[in-house]
Scaffold this active site. Sequence first.
Site, PDB file in Angstrom:
ATOM      1  N   SER A  40      -0.926  12.985   1.319  1.00 41.39           N
ATOM      2  CA  SER A  40      -0.649  13.534   2.635  1.00 41.39           C
ATOM      3  C   SER A  40       0.841  13.851   2.734  1.00 41.39           C
ATOM      4  CB  SER A  40      -1.043  12.501   3.702  1.00 41.39           C
ATOM      5  OG  SER A  40      -0.363  12.750   4.890  1.00 41.39           O
ATOM      6  N   VAL A  46       7.614   6.912  -0.442  1.00 38.13           N
ATOM      7  CA  VAL A  46       8.642   5.912  -0.115  1.00 38.13           C
ATOM      8  C   VAL A  46      10.046   6.493  -0.375  1.00 38.13           C
ATOM      9  CG1 VAL A  46       8.621   4.747  -2.364  1.00 38.13           C
ATOM     10  CG2 VAL A  46       9.185   3.441  -0.327  1.00 38.13           C
ATOM     11  N   LYS A  79      20.771   5.832 -18.632  1.00 36.70           N
ATOM     12  CA  LYS A  79      21.077   4.488 -18.123  1.00 36.70           C
ATOM     13  C   LYS A  79      21.057   3.501 -19.286  1.00 36.70           C
ATOM     14  CE  LYS A  79      19.104   0.783 -15.323  1.00 36.70           C
ATOM     15  NZ  LYS A  79      17.928   0.312 -14.567  1.00 36.70           N
ATOM     16  N   LEU A 328       3.262  -0.110  -5.516  1.00 37.76           N
ATOM     17  CA  LEU A 328       3.486  -0.789  -4.245  1.00 37.76           C
ATOM     18  C   LEU A 328       2.188  -1.256  -3.602  1.00 37.76           C
ATOM     19  CD1 LEU A 328       6.231   1.627  -2.861  1.00 37.76           C
ATOM     20  CD2 LEU A 328       6.530  -0.466  -4.206  1.00 37.76           C
TER      21      LEU A 328
HETATM   22  P1  FAD Z   1       4.682   5.842  -2.306  1.00 35.44           P
HETATM   23  O1  FAD Z   1       5.819   6.564  -2.856  1.00 35.44           O
HETATM   24  O2  FAD Z   1       4.835   5.241  -0.940  1.00 35.44           O
HETATM   25  O3  FAD Z   1       3.462   6.840  -2.267  1.00 35.44           O
HETATM   26  C1  FAD Z   1       2.311   6.597  -1.489  1.00 35.44           C
HETATM   27  C2  FAD Z   1       1.478   7.855  -1.441  1.00 35.44           C
HETATM   28  O4  FAD Z   1       0.287   7.573  -0.733  1.00 35.44           O
HETATM   29  C3  FAD Z   1       2.161   9.017  -0.732  1.00 35.44           C
HETATM   30  O5  FAD Z   1       1.857  10.221  -1.387  1.00 35.44           O
HETATM   31  C4  FAD Z   1       1.495   9.009   0.629  1.00 35.44           C
HETATM   32  O6  FAD Z   1       1.493  10.255   1.252  1.00 35.44           O
HETATM   33  C5  FAD Z   1       0.099   8.571   0.242  1.00 35.44           C
HETATM   34  N1  FAD Z   1      -0.649   8.011   1.353  1.00 35.44           N
HETATM   35  C6  FAD Z   1      -0.443   6.860   2.015  1.00 35.44           C
HETATM   36  N2  FAD Z   1      -1.339   6.721   3.001  1.00 35.44           N
HETATM   37  C7  FAD Z   1      -2.129   7.818   2.936  1.00 35.44           C
HETATM   38  C8  FAD Z   1      -3.248   8.280   3.701  1.00 35.44           C
HETATM   39  N3  FAD Z   1      -3.740   7.598   4.729  1.00 35.44           N
HETATM   40  N4  FAD Z   1      -3.800   9.440   3.352  1.00 35.44           N
HETATM   41  C9  FAD Z   1      -3.335  10.186   2.316  1.00 35.44           C
HETATM   42  N5  FAD Z   1      -2.293   9.802   1.563  1.00 35.44           N
HETATM   43  C10 FAD Z   1      -1.702   8.640   1.880  1.00 35.44           C
HETATM   44  N6  FAD Z   1      11.192   1.179  -8.746  1.00 35.44           N
HETATM   45  C11 FAD Z   1      11.852   1.361  -9.906  1.00 35.44           C
HETATM   46  O7  FAD Z   1      11.230   1.400 -10.966  1.00 35.44           O
HETATM   47  N7  FAD Z   1      13.203   1.512  -9.905  1.00 35.44           N
HETATM   48  C12 FAD Z   1      13.940   1.428  -8.777  1.00 35.44           C
HETATM   49  O8  FAD Z   1      15.156   1.599  -8.824  1.00 35.44           O
HETATM   50  C13 FAD Z   1      13.275   1.171  -7.559  1.00 35.44           C
HETATM   51  N8  FAD Z   1      13.960   1.061  -6.394  1.00 35.44           N
HETATM   52  C14 FAD Z   1      13.274   0.785  -5.251  1.00 35.44           C
HETATM   53  C15 FAD Z   1      13.969   0.534  -4.062  1.00 35.44           C
HETATM   54  C16 FAD Z   1      13.278   0.161  -2.907  1.00 35.44           C
HETATM   55  C17 FAD Z   1      14.028  -0.145  -1.664  1.00 35.44           C
HETATM   56  C18 FAD Z   1      11.865   0.090  -2.918  1.00 35.44           C
HETATM   57  C19 FAD Z   1      11.102  -0.263  -1.683  1.00 35.44           C
HETATM   58  C20 FAD Z   1      11.170   0.359  -4.079  1.00 35.44           C
HETATM   59  C21 FAD Z   1      11.858   0.677  -5.259  1.00 35.44           C
HETATM   60  N9  FAD Z   1      11.176   0.892  -6.442  1.00 35.44           N
HETATM   61  C22 FAD Z   1      11.856   1.076  -7.604  1.00 35.44           C
HETATM   62  C23 FAD Z   1       9.724   0.976  -6.451  1.00 35.44           C
HETATM   63  C24 FAD Z   1       9.322   2.463  -6.490  1.00 35.44           C
HETATM   64  O9  FAD Z   1       9.874   3.123  -5.382  1.00 35.44           O
HETATM   65  C25 FAD Z   1       7.820   2.612  -6.508  1.00 35.44           C
HETATM   66  O10 FAD Z   1       7.293   1.848  -7.557  1.00 35.44           O
HETATM   67  C26 FAD Z   1       7.436   4.045  -6.735  1.00 35.44           C
HETATM   68  O11 FAD Z   1       8.118   4.896  -5.875  1.00 35.44           O
HETATM   69  C27 FAD Z   1       5.953   4.222  -6.557  1.00 35.44           C
HETATM   70  O12 FAD Z   1       5.615   4.176  -5.206  1.00 35.44           O
HETATM   71  P2  FAD Z   1       4.107   4.473  -4.822  1.00 35.44           P
HETATM   72  O13 FAD Z   1       3.693   5.739  -5.479  1.00 35.44           O
HETATM   73  O14 FAD Z   1       3.318   3.252  -5.065  1.00 35.44           O
HETATM   74  O15 FAD Z   1       4.170   4.634  -3.230  1.00 35.44           O
END
Ligand code: FAD
Length: 499
Positions: A40, A46, A79, A328
Amino acid sequence: MTEPRKTRVVIAGGGTAGWLAAAVLTRQLGSLLDITLVESEEIGTVGVGESTIPTVRSFHALMGVDEAEFMRTTGATFKLGISFEGWTRPGDRYIHSFGDVGKSTWMGDFQHFWLEAKDRGIAGDLGDYCFEHQAAAQGRFATGPESRINYAYHLDAGRYARYLRGRSEAAGLVRREGRIERVERDPETGLIAALILADQQRIDGDLFLDCTGFRSLLIGEAMGVGFEDWGHWLPTNRALAVQTTSTGPAVPYTRAITHDAGWRWRIPLQHRVGNGLVYASDFLSDDEARARLLASIEGDRLIEPGLIRFRTGRRLKAWEGNCVALSLASGFVEPLESTSIHLIMTALTRLMQAFPFDGISPAVVARYNDQSRAELEGIRDFIILHYHLNEREEPFWQRQREMEVPETLKARLALFAEGAQAYQAQDDLFRVASWLQVLVGQGMQPRQYHHMARLMPDAALAGALGDLKRNIDKAVAALPTHEAFLDRYCRERQPAQAA
Ligand code: FAD
């Protein structure tokens, strides 16, 4: 002969986790799977996660990534480690580099020689005996087919997701735009049957990957898998992130700089710098955190600071029924050692090795969950170590010093304190050199070490260490600066040149 039905994989979420899953599954198992990703744009991602560790390179090889092209497209830099600033007390600094430290023997690791030499006053700093450490400290870098330098990347998370999306769609992945409103479960089996979007589109599947980030829509909300909270060990629970223009050459390391209630990062990319302040809301208000972050940045702000709330801990199961949670959605240990993207990659590797083509096997699921737990607990302990061994006076840091740490970490601390020993267990990510650099960097002084180095007279011991250091210094001096190498290898094209 009819073709066997393809396994329908539904990836919920299009952040780094979702698009990495899409890219590797299309590449490695594409013709056996029918893959759909739903995300979405309105919810977004994030928006952080820009520092990686060296394992990213082997995963990129699995995906067939061309390094120079990937770096140019995502504005990435190299890095070599993390510079920890103020972690023992304000003003100190050490680098946890990706390199090996010194030379080990069958009887014991390098630290035993180094500690003996230190006691005799003939040793330099631990980092003098590590190539990657010295290259990082001097801002030098090069890689090539013959090079053995161990490195990772800083990358732009938004561009990385777009890059992975381009590759996945080109390989046949179907992307659906929309908000997941409901998760439909089979009333008999409890397995997920379909995702229902806000516009009533229905996406049926056999295997569902929960990549919905902290929302954890599938494994947490729909499947009801509980969460083990690690906030008592890792109390930071918020981050404010902001991007700024670059003000100088990009250093080949991430900076992790403490403040009185947590730490802040600085991640240099080719086209900008990522900055963030991580803090514990019990010790610092959001307004104070914002002021502190803005006072610390260099360069012009490119976006407004964004607040991210998080909880450290893990889902009790990363795989439940026909749902596998990545990143996450499955847990988070806080970003200090940049391990989350690595965890996505190991989870995907494990999943591909145990892929449920013919249905879900409880034994396979149990093994997968056990490995995921052990892997995350090992990383958790390593991160707690940074917080726990400190001499700072602020209440946040005092609390971290005085807390009871997990038994597993307690045992490791005792092992090093009493005998200068560190180890890497089977499911551990961090190698002996990592434990060593951080334990020493955080100021731990072992009471004893192995006596083997006592067999060496001063001249022999000093000579051996001197040779190591000279060889490293010579090799580092031969490297170009990080900036010069980026220019030559993968500098992002300026708009005028790109046409
Ligand atoms: P997100 O990026 O949140 O993606 C979630 C997805 O789900 C999005 O596309 C969203 O639109 C979708 N979604 C959610 N709800 C719905 C819904 N109802 N309907 C349709 N779609 C939906 N990791 C590292 O390896 N190195 C780092 O330096 C690092 N720094 C970080 C710093 C912080 C402060 C944080 C919080 C995290 C950090 N991380 C780091 C972790 C890293 O950001 C995540 O592992 C990575 O971005 C993967 O996130 P994700 O895809 O799980 O979630």
